[in-house]
Design an enzyme around this catalytic site. Sequence first.
Site, PDB file in Angstrom:
ATOM      1  N   PRO A 128       0.768  -1.264  -0.003  1.00 17.47           N
ATOM      2  CA  PRO A 128       0.027  -0.002   0.023  1.00 17.47           C
ATOM      3  C   PRO A 128       0.935   1.329  -0.179  1.00 17.47           C
ATOM      4  CG  PRO A 128       0.047  -0.824   2.138  1.00 17.47           C
ATOM      5  CD  PRO A 128       0.593  -1.892   1.411  1.00 17.47           C
ATOM      6  N   GLU A 149       2.835  -1.856  -8.930  1.00 12.89           N
ATOM      7  CA  GLU A 149       1.953  -2.615  -8.072  1.00 12.89           C
ATOM      8  C   GLU A 149       1.212  -3.252  -9.217  1.00 12.89           C
ATOM      9  OE1 GLU A 149       0.011  -4.948  -6.158  1.00 12.89           O
ATOM     10  OE2 GLU A 149       1.555  -3.671  -5.053  1.00 12.89           O
ATOM     11  N   ASP A 176       2.978  -6.917 -14.172  1.00  5.58           N
ATOM     12  CA  ASP A 176       3.467  -7.944 -13.549  1.00  5.58           C
ATOM     13  C   ASP A 176       5.047  -7.525 -13.207  1.00  5.58           C
ATOM     14  OD1 ASP A 176       5.235 -10.536 -13.409  1.00  5.58           O
ATOM     15  OD2 ASP A 176       3.256 -11.580 -13.900  1.00  5.58           O
ATOM     16  N   CYS A 247       7.797 -10.991   4.129  1.00 12.56           N
ATOM     17  CA  CYS A 247       7.406 -11.282   5.469  1.00 12.56           C
ATOM     18  C   CYS A 247       7.062 -12.538   5.649  1.00 12.56           C
ATOM     19  CB  CYS A 247       6.212 -10.443   5.657  1.00 12.56           C
ATOM     20  SG  CYS A 247       4.844 -10.835   4.527  1.00 12.56           S
TER      21      CYS A 247
END
Length: 479
Positions: A128, A149, A176, A247
């Site tokens: 974001p 994005e 992509d 993450c």
Amino acid sequence: MAQHTVYFPDAFLTQMREAMPSTLSFDDFLAACQRPLRRSIRVNTLKISVADFLQLTAPYGWTLTPIPWCEEGFWIERDNEDALPLGSTAEHLSGLFYIQEASSMLPVAALFADGNAPQRVMDVAAAPGSKTTQISARMNNEGAILANEFSASRVKVLHANISRCGISNVALTHFDGRVFGAAVPEMFDAILLDAPCSGEGVVRKDPDALKNWSPESNQEIAATQRELIDSAFHALRPGGTLVYSTCTLNQEENEAVCLWLKETYPDAVEFLPLGDLFPGANKALTEEGFLHVFPQIYDCEGFFVARLRKTQAIPALPAPKYKVGNFPFSPVKDREAGQIRQAATGVGLNWDENLRLWQRDKELWLFPVGIEALIGKVRFSRLGIKLAETHNKGYRWQHEAVIALASPDNMNAFELTPQEAEEWYRGRDVYPQAAPVADDVLVTFQHQPIGLAKRIGSRLKNSYPRELVRDGKLFTGNA
């Protein structure tokens, strides 16, 4: 802190036992995962210094604990979180801080470590916008950032966050990430690839994050990550820096992806160790020099960060076969640009040589000069900031330009009271007790620009964009 129940597949626990170094306790890992995540924020130094932010927020009674790897980052504890969400505070609405998980501040810290000062940067998976806005702050809104994005629905959120933080040096694309190696080879000084991943590190924020987890899906994700890092490496100039982060916690999506790149280009990939990135970084250091952050080490999300240098050029990929299409903007001629700049200065809008004026029909835009080399190579979703629309009587200045370019010390600036500022954010006209003299009024609160208003008699006509208007309880506590 309260516990919450995290779902762990048995195969995941087996994998973690094997991946965890002997210096760490598996029981500590399980206990850390069951604790809710500490909230954290990053001060937006494009708008306010850390010292001024701490002084401004001191009366609120917030407990702010410094994050060791980010000078602008703090873990935050508030007594009134339920009474007023952090995102509804005046400081958040005006872009003075970004709500960002502490460990997600690590990749940008790594990107700028050891005095690295890139001028053209790509953020491959940007939404974001936490890392894009952090990069822009580190660059002081200079140079240029290509923020890409892949998810169409997230591009709008990305732009909203960039705009709120007053950022002017970003171009947005919607591709992509695997296209860039062929489309823009060797064009970037630095690239951040915060890769799509299995999200094993986010269970403290989302206890059900592993509901669809499987070893097979990890392998599929890792295959995509290899393609993304290969593309990013081609887009990086020789001598440039690539930071790869996720993450997640398994080695297949982390160390193995970086080792695959080094095996593929053995003479061109150099691992740059991160053990000196911040005091205590060695607690998460792998033998390759990466940071593999298990959640119990720093009481944050699980995370992985690697920093690589491209030591020499590699064979180019085949040129893309698609056509980008005509670029619909043209540069504004010097004489007209001078007139536009003079008019903008009159309402408090100023910019430097890092931005150049472009025009499309009646629209005036400011594009970062550093992105011009990419024109014709990729199609942009949005580029720079929209400055104004021209009309018979002059210019209709745009909200995003006001937030990015306005000086609160301009003579037409008018400081609102907290109640008036709240009315402004609700999209309502404001009736100040002592009306300003100027017709075009730069509306400020806490000495920060929050919009531009037309004075009509004793009324300030609200121009706050409809899509940003807020309902519910805001910072004065009134619903």
